[in-house]
Design a protein around this motif. Sequence first.
Motif, mmCIF file in Angstrom:
data_model
loop_
_atom_site.group_PDB
_atom_site.id
_atom_site.type_symbol
_atom_site.label_atom_id
_atom_site.label_comp_id
_atom_site.label_asym_id
_atom_site.label_seq_id
_atom_site.Cartn_x
_atom_site.Cartn_y
_atom_site.Cartn_z
ATOM 1 N N ARG A 125 10.578 -9.232 79.940
ATOM 2 C CA ARG A 125 9.654 -9.132 78.808
ATOM 3 C C ARG A 125 9.379 -10.468 78.119
ATOM 4 N NH1 ARG A 125 14.594 -7.377 77.159
ATOM 5 N NH2 ARG A 125 15.383 -8.104 75.126
ATOM 6 N N LEU A 126 10.271 -11.447 78.248
ATOM 7 C CA LEU A 126 10.077 -12.745 77.620
ATOM 8 C C LEU A 126 9.390 -13.749 78.552
ATOM 9 C CD1 LEU A 126 13.474 -13.172 75.710
ATOM 10 C CD2 LEU A 126 11.292 -12.267 74.855
ATOM 11 N N ASN A 127 9.115 -13.329 79.775
ATOM 12 C CA ASN A 127 8.442 -14.181 80.741
ATOM 13 C C ASN A 127 6.931 -14.076 80.525
ATOM 14 O OD1 ASN A 127 7.127 -15.100 83.214
ATOM 15 N ND2 ASN A 127 9.152 -15.068 84.162
ATOM 16 N N ALA A 151 7.170 -4.657 97.740
ATOM 17 C CA ALA A 151 7.596 -6.007 97.360
ATOM 18 C C ALA A 151 8.591 -6.000 96.209
ATOM 19 C CB ALA A 151 6.377 -6.844 96.970
ATOM 20 N N GLU A 152 9.441 -7.023 96.176
ATOM 21 C CA GLU A 152 10.358 -7.199 95.053
ATOM 22 C C GLU A 152 9.535 -7.433 93.787
ATOM 23 O OE1 GLU A 152 13.523 -6.786 95.115
ATOM 24 O OE2 GLU A 152 13.734 -6.576 97.278
ATOM 25 N N ARG A 153 10.105 -7.099 92.637
ATOM 26 C CA ARG A 153 9.376 -7.178 91.388
ATOM 27 C C ARG A 153 8.843 -8.581 91.088
ATOM 28 N NH1 ARG A 153 7.320 -2.442 90.855
ATOM 29 N NH2 ARG A 153 8.809 -0.776 90.392
ATOM 30 N N GLU A 154 9.640 -9.611 91.341
ATOM 31 C CA GLU A 154 9.195 -10.960 91.024
ATOM 32 C C GLU A 154 7.941 -11.326 91.821
ATOM 33 O OE1 GLU A 154 12.242 -10.092 91.689
ATOM 34 O OE2 GLU A 154 13.470 -10.682 89.960
ATOM 35 N N GLU A 158 4.164 -11.924 90.062
ATOM 36 C CA GLU A 158 3.446 -13.185 90.252
ATOM 37 C C GLU A 158 2.065 -12.918 90.848
ATOM 38 O OE1 GLU A 158 2.315 -16.863 89.910
ATOM 39 O OE2 GLU A 158 4.295 -16.203 89.190
ATOM 40 N N MET A 159 1.994 -12.001 91.809
ATOM 41 C CA MET A 159 0.706 -11.658 92.408
ATOM 42 C C MET A 159 -0.194 -10.962 91.388
ATOM 43 S SD MET A 159 1.672 -10.436 96.303
ATOM 44 C CE MET A 159 -0.065 -10.372 96.771
ATOM 45 N N ASP A 160 0.405 -10.152 90.525
ATOM 46 C CA ASP A 160 -0.364 -9.466 89.481
ATOM 47 C C ASP A 160 -0.964 -10.477 88.503
ATOM 48 O OD1 ASP A 160 0.209 -7.004 90.550
ATOM 49 O OD2 ASP A 160 1.861 -6.574 89.169
ATOM 50 N N ALA A 161 -0.147 -11.450 88.082
ATOM 51 C CA ALA A 161 -0.622 -12.468 87.150
ATOM 52 C C ALA A 161 -1.753 -13.277 87.778
ATOM 53 C CB ALA A 161 0.528 -13.388 86.739
#
Length: 204
Positions: A125-127, A151-154, A158-161
Motif C-alpha cells: 500500500r505504500l508503494n 503471474a506473481e503480484r509484483e 508493475e504491468m498494471d502500472a
Amino acid sequence: MYKKIGKRMIGFSLSVIGLIVCAIPMAIIALLIRMDSKGPIIFKQKRLGKHQKIFTVYKFRTMCDHAYEKGGVATRSDDPRITRVGAILRRTSLDELPQMINILKGDMAIIGPRPILPIEFKKYRLNKRYAHRYDVLPGMFCTVDILNRAAEREVQFEMDADYVDHMSLALDIRVFFGIISTVVSGKNVYREEVGINSKKGNRR
C-alpha cells in the motif's frame, strides 16, 4: 477523450450486447453449476476498485461453497476445492462473464488492472508505483493475462502500472484480442503451469 468518456461508453455498450448474446450460455452455465455442486451459482467477493474503494465483484462459482475460508485463493489446477464445472470455467475464463454486470454498474471496465482482495495489496500500500494501478477502473482482463494469468503480484502490479501509463484505445484493442488467443490456448491459468509451458516453448 477516450480515457474520460470513450472507454466507459464502449465498455457499457459491449457489456449490454454481451449480456444479451451470452444470456442462454450463461443460463446453461448456471444450471451446470447448480447440478455439479452445492452452493450459490454466483460467487461474490469484496475487491479493491478505483482509488482503492471496495466493491463487490461477481463471478460464476468455480470452487466448493466457502472455499476461500478453507484455504484462500486457488493457485494450482489440482486444488481439491475446484469443482468439475469450475475447472472448465477457469480454463476458459467463462467464470468472468458475470463481471459484465460490474461494468454496467461502473465498478469495472473490460480492460484494466485485475481487481484483487484488499489483503493482497496490504503490504504494497505504500508503494506509489504499484498504487498507480488504482488510478483507473479495474478490468475483466489486463495485459498480464496475455503473458501469464498466474503471474506473481509484483510482476502483475508493475504491468498494471505500465498499462495505466499507456492506456489508449489502441492498447485496449490489442489486449482484448490478445486475451482471446490466450483463453483459446488455455495456458498459464495456474502458477505451476508457467514453467512447464515456458519449457515447451523453448523446445519448439
